[in-house]
Design an enzyme around this catalytic site. Structure first.
Site, PDB file in Angstrom:
ATOM      1  N   ASP A 171       0.850  -1.192   0.000  1.00  0.00           N
ATOM      2  CA  ASP A 171       0.000   0.000   0.000  1.00  0.00           C
ATOM      3  C   ASP A 171       0.890   1.248   0.000  1.00  0.00           C
ATOM      4  O   ASP A 171       1.674   1.464   0.934  1.00  0.00           O
ATOM      5  CB  ASP A 171      -0.901  -0.005   1.233  1.00  0.00           C
ATOM      6  CG  ASP A 171      -2.090   0.926   1.089  1.00  0.00           C
ATOM      7  OD1 ASP A 171      -2.068   1.781   0.196  1.00  0.00           O
ATOM      8  OD2 ASP A 171      -3.044   0.787   1.869  1.00  0.00           O
ATOM      9  N   ASP A 172       0.790   2.046  -1.057  1.00  0.00           N
ATOM     10  CA  ASP A 172       1.531   3.309  -1.180  1.00  0.00           C
ATOM     11  C   ASP A 172       3.044   3.128  -1.279  1.00  0.00           C
ATOM     12  O   ASP A 172       3.795   4.062  -0.979  1.00  0.00           O
ATOM     13  CB  ASP A 172       1.221   4.253  -0.003  1.00  0.00           C
ATOM     14  CG  ASP A 172      -0.177   4.830  -0.055  1.00  0.00           C
ATOM     15  OD1 ASP A 172      -0.945   4.463  -0.956  1.00  0.00           O
ATOM     16  OD2 ASP A 172      -0.510   5.654   0.819  1.00  0.00           O
ATOM     17  N   HIS A 218       1.375   2.518   3.925  1.00  0.00           N
ATOM     18  CA  HIS A 218       0.378   3.575   4.083  1.00  0.00           C
ATOM     19  C   HIS A 218       0.454   4.124   5.510  1.00  0.00           C
ATOM     20  O   HIS A 218       0.697   3.385   6.460  1.00  0.00           O
ATOM     21  CB  HIS A 218      -1.012   2.968   3.832  1.00  0.00           C
ATOM     22  CG  HIS A 218      -2.122   3.940   3.652  1.00  0.00           C
ATOM     23  ND1 HIS A 218      -2.599   4.714   4.680  1.00  0.00           N
ATOM     24  CD2 HIS A 218      -2.891   4.247   2.567  1.00  0.00           C
ATOM     25  CE1 HIS A 218      -3.607   5.454   4.235  1.00  0.00           C
ATOM     26  NE2 HIS A 218      -3.797   5.191   2.954  1.00  0.00           N
ATOM     27  N   LYS A 262       1.182   9.597  -5.455  1.00  0.00           N
ATOM     28  CA  LYS A 262      -0.186   9.095  -5.279  1.00  0.00           C
ATOM     29  C   LYS A 262      -1.206  10.218  -5.482  1.00  0.00           C
ATOM     30  O   LYS A 262      -0.994  11.358  -5.077  1.00  0.00           O
ATOM     31  CB  LYS A 262      -0.326   8.529  -3.866  1.00  0.00           C
ATOM     32  CG  LYS A 262      -1.733   8.140  -3.453  1.00  0.00           C
ATOM     33  CD  LYS A 262      -1.751   7.627  -2.027  1.00  0.00           C
ATOM     34  CE  LYS A 262      -3.179   7.311  -1.571  1.00  0.00           C
ATOM     35  NZ  LYS A 262      -3.182   6.691  -0.221  1.00  0.00           N
ATOM     36  N   HIS A 302     -10.833  -2.984   0.872  1.00  0.00           N
ATOM     37  CA  HIS A 302     -11.096  -1.663   0.305  1.00  0.00           C
ATOM     38  C   HIS A 302     -11.981  -1.646  -0.940  1.00  0.00           C
ATOM     39  O   HIS A 302     -11.890  -0.744  -1.771  1.00  0.00           O
ATOM     40  CB  HIS A 302      -9.782  -0.942   0.002  1.00  0.00           C
ATOM     41  CG  HIS A 302      -9.854   0.513   0.356  1.00  0.00           C
ATOM     42  ND1 HIS A 302      -8.770   1.349   0.305  1.00  0.00           N
ATOM     43  CD2 HIS A 302     -10.902   1.283   0.758  1.00  0.00           C
ATOM     44  CE1 HIS A 302      -9.127   2.567   0.663  1.00  0.00           C
ATOM     45  NE2 HIS A 302     -10.411   2.551   0.949  1.00  0.00           N
ATOM     46  N   LYS A 304      -5.607  -5.587   3.571  1.00  0.00           N
ATOM     47  CA  LYS A 304      -6.567  -4.513   3.282  1.00  0.00           C
ATOM     48  C   LYS A 304      -7.424  -4.849   2.064  1.00  0.00           C
ATOM     49  O   LYS A 304      -6.905  -5.090   0.981  1.00  0.00           O
ATOM     50  CB  LYS A 304      -5.787  -3.221   3.048  1.00  0.00           C
ATOM     51  CG  LYS A 304      -6.615  -2.063   2.517  1.00  0.00           C
ATOM     52  CD  LYS A 304      -5.727  -0.856   2.326  1.00  0.00           C
ATOM     53  CE  LYS A 304      -6.385   0.197   1.455  1.00  0.00           C
ATOM     54  NZ  LYS A 304      -5.531   1.368   1.245  1.00  0.00           N
ATOM     55  N   CYS A 346      -6.287   3.933  -3.950  1.00  0.00           N
ATOM     56  CA  CYS A 346      -6.427   2.583  -3.398  1.00  0.00           C
ATOM     57  C   CYS A 346      -7.537   1.721  -4.000  1.00  0.00           C
ATOM     58  O   CYS A 346      -7.270   0.680  -4.605  1.00  0.00           O
ATOM     59  CB  CYS A 346      -6.637   2.674  -1.891  1.00  0.00           C
ATOM     60  SG  CYS A 346      -5.327   3.527  -1.006  1.00  0.00           S
ATOM     61  N   ARG A 404      -7.156  -1.462  -6.717  1.00  0.00           N
ATOM     62  CA  ARG A 404      -7.423  -2.835  -6.279  1.00  0.00           C
ATOM     63  C   ARG A 404      -8.542  -3.475  -7.092  1.00  0.00           C
ATOM     64  O   ARG A 404      -8.522  -4.689  -7.345  1.00  0.00           O
ATOM     65  CB  ARG A 404      -7.758  -2.838  -4.787  1.00  0.00           C
ATOM     66  CG  ARG A 404      -6.548  -2.519  -3.936  1.00  0.00           C
ATOM     67  CD  ARG A 404      -6.895  -1.960  -2.564  1.00  0.00           C
ATOM     68  NE  ARG A 404      -5.718  -1.297  -2.019  1.00  0.00           N
ATOM     69  CZ  ARG A 404      -4.771  -1.915  -1.316  1.00  0.00           C
ATOM     70  NH1 ARG A 404      -4.895  -3.196  -1.034  1.00  0.00           N
ATOM     71  NH2 ARG A 404      -3.716  -1.249  -0.885  1.00  0.00           N
ATOM     72  N   ASP A 427      -0.069  -0.827  -4.883  1.00  0.00           N
ATOM     73  CA  ASP A 427      -1.340  -0.335  -5.424  1.00  0.00           C
ATOM     74  C   ASP A 427      -1.225   1.032  -6.084  1.00  0.00           C
ATOM     75  O   ASP A 427      -2.049   1.398  -6.919  1.00  0.00           O
ATOM     76  CB  ASP A 427      -2.425  -0.313  -4.336  1.00  0.00           C
ATOM     77  CG  ASP A 427      -2.169   0.716  -3.250  1.00  0.00           C
ATOM     78  OD1 ASP A 427      -1.001   1.145  -3.081  1.00  0.00           O
ATOM     79  OD2 ASP A 427      -3.126   1.081  -2.536  1.00  0.00           O
ATOM     80  N   ASN A 428      -0.229   1.820  -5.717  1.00  0.00           N
ATOM     81  CA  ASN A 428       0.006   3.136  -6.324  1.00  0.00           C
ATOM     82  C   ASN A 428       1.292   3.702  -5.758  1.00  0.00           C
ATOM     83  O   ASN A 428       1.961   3.067  -4.940  1.00  0.00           O
ATOM     84  CB  ASN A 428      -1.169   4.099  -6.091  1.00  0.00           C
ATOM     85  CG  ASN A 428      -1.645   4.186  -4.673  1.00  0.00           C
ATOM     86  OD1 ASN A 428      -2.762   3.773  -4.347  1.00  0.00           O
ATOM     87  ND2 ASN A 428      -0.819   4.698  -3.775  1.00  0.00           N
ATOM     88  N   SER A 431      -8.612   1.484   4.454  1.00  0.00           N
ATOM     89  CA  SER A 431      -7.279   1.941   4.837  1.00  0.00           C
ATOM     90  C   SER A 431      -7.131   2.096   6.354  1.00  0.00           C
ATOM     91  O   SER A 431      -8.093   2.407   7.063  1.00  0.00           O
ATOM     92  CB  SER A 431      -6.965   3.279   4.163  1.00  0.00           C
ATOM     93  OG  SER A 431      -6.927   3.144   2.766  1.00  0.00           O
TER      94      SER A 431
END
Length: 485
Positions: free
Chosen positions: A38-39, A233, A306, A133, A131, A78, A82, A285-286, A156
């Site tokens: 994540d991130d 994240h 992001k 989401h 996660k 996010c 996903r 994811d990004n 998140s």
């Protein structure tokens, strides 16, 4: 009754062939472990130039397989990203945008075929840790979308009623103060409330323990594990054995703990003698949430991060290792996206593709080392609800005029858990040659009007099919998300 010698040999040969055939059938479909950070920015793992912390387990994974240098998330946020990974579709096609929280009025539509549903149809055990989401309550949780098991958060880890210092918001009129308790879910039931930074510190370790347990319980049959970390994240959290150990601040500590987690997954695969028949995928994811300063990662020199349609927001690390199939230490510069994982795994695992149209392409040939294969040569940069911000064709990227979020002046950058503030910028049309200008710094549209025309025509095709809020275009191929009551 006694068998003649030759007949006995024939019987034994037949039985041996039968058992061998059964063993081959048993292992004909590889296991899949998909680790989605994540991130985590393109430049965060040390094998992509990160540091001064160390990520030896991620680096070893890259050394054993293929490291991709032109791999993109479908969107730089996010939930949208996903949804693309799990359905093989542009988020715009299936009505998903933004980052869903407890107030979300839509979720991933049950009519969409997900990656775990596709794999279950050919006999896979499916588990998810981390996660989700894509819908915060039943019937939109992982167990209703193809997973046999789920342990993790519905959205998140910053979607809670706590200030950046770890205390509950005192101003109850503030929108963040209205968040409900952050639930850790097992199956469909809440088993713990994430209550303060101490609980955040334990997430990576708890997730890893559950991931290891899933592999141990399912290693005798084909399995798919979707391991979607909450880190890196914000708010960052690291356990006691990693906190303060990296010498690179809390972000470095977190990077070293998630690297340890990758190592634990590899260790249990080897201990259960399934590593050689397992595809391990590591991606994000990004890009990084740069407004958090020293609590955010880095883009490796790419523009912005992001929440933007610049490459710093969408280009992410991706490593795929498949022993006996991927050539160790390979680097691929083929343009690919997280949408492409679903059709590629469908091919490898002999599963049927979803009946509804998808946008992903099969890149198995690239994975197996075919240097001539070019499964994808274009990509549409969508962001916001349905705005087509840019088009990429080969190494060319045409950016369309729009007002966009920026981390540049007059935005500010925070640090030590506290965020800075975004700014808005009016972006003019521009053409970039990403092969010589990966930072998207030099507009060359005046020199290449024929490329501008070509990419503009491609954009019109996407506007017709998927729509474009910037030009008030309504796509003819879009499908609705599920609507929550």
């Amino acid at each position: 009754m006694r068998f003649p010698g030759k007949l006995c040999i024939l019987v034994l040969y037949f039985l041996g062939s039968t058992f061998s055939s059964r063993a081959q059938v048993k292992t004909s479909r590889p296991n899949i472990v998909l680790i989605n950070m994540d991130d985590m920015g393109y430049g965060d793992p040390t094998c992509y130039g990160g540091g001064p912390y160390q990520t030896p387990q991620i680096d070893a994974l890259a050394a054993s397989g293929v490291r991709f240098t032109e791999f993109y998330a479908a969107q730089a946020v996010c939930s949208a990203s996903r949804s693309a990974l799990l359905t093989g579709c542009y988020p715009t096609r299936i009505g998903i945008s933004g980052a869903l929280d407890h107030n979300a009025k839509f979720a991933l539509n049950p009519n969409e075929t997900t990656l775990p549903e596709m794999l279950k149809s050919v006999g896979y055990a499916t588990g998810m840790v981390g996660k989700w989401h894509l819908g915060h309550k039943q019937p939109y949780l992982p167990l209703q979308n193809g997973f046999d098991e789920f342990f993790g958060l519905p959205y998140s880890n910053d979607m809670w009623a706590y200030d950046y210092n770890g205390e509950r918001w005192k101003d109850t009129s503030f929108w963040r103060a209205k968040y409900p308790p952050l639930p850790l879910i097992d199956g469909n039931e809440t088993v713990k409330i994430i209550d303060g930074f101490d609980d955040q510190d334990g997430l990576t370790s708890a997730y890893t323990q559950r991931a290891v347990s899933f592999i141990q319980s399912n290693h005798k049959k084909p399995f798919f594990l979707y391991f979607a970390h909450s880190m890196v994240h914000v708010p960052l959290g690291a356990s006691a054995k990693f906190k303060g150990k990296s010498g690179a601040g809390l972000f470095g500590d977190v990077m070293e703990e998630v690297d340890w987690s990758v190592g634990e997954v590899i260790k249990v695969l080897k201990a259960n003698k399934v590593y050689d028949n397992t595809i391990v995928i590591f991606t994000s994811d990004n890009g990084p949430w740069l407004t958090f300063g020293n609590h955010a990662g880095n883009t490796g020199g790419l523009r912005e991060g992001k929440g933007t349609a610049w490459d710093g927001g969408l280009k992410v690390p991706c490593i795929i290792s498949w022993p006996g199939h991927t050539k160790a230490g390979t680097v691929s510069n083929r343009l690919l996206t997280n949408m492409d994982l679903l059709p590629t795994l469908a091919d490898i695992c002999k599963a049927q593709l979803p009946q509804q149209k998808i946008d992903g392409v099969d890149f198995k040939a690239v994975l197996l080392g075919d240097q001539r294969a070019v499964p994808r040569d274009e990509f549409a940069y969508y962001y916001d609800r349905n705005n087509l911000k840019a088009i990429r064709k080969e190494n060319w990227k045409l950016v369309f005029p729009a007002t966009s979020q920026t981390y540049g002046p007059p935005a500010t950058i925070g640090g030590d858990r506290y965020p800075g503030k975004y700014a808005q910028a009016d972006i003019p049309m521009a053409l970039y040659d990403l092969s010589t200008d990966p930072g998207e710094d030099r507009d060359v549209q005046a020199q290449y009007p024929e490329i501008v025309k070509q990419l503009s025509e491609i954009a019109n095709r996407y506007r017709k099919a998927l729509g474009d809020g910037l030009t008030n275009s309504v796509g003819t191929e879009i499908r609705p998300a599920a609507q929550l009551q």
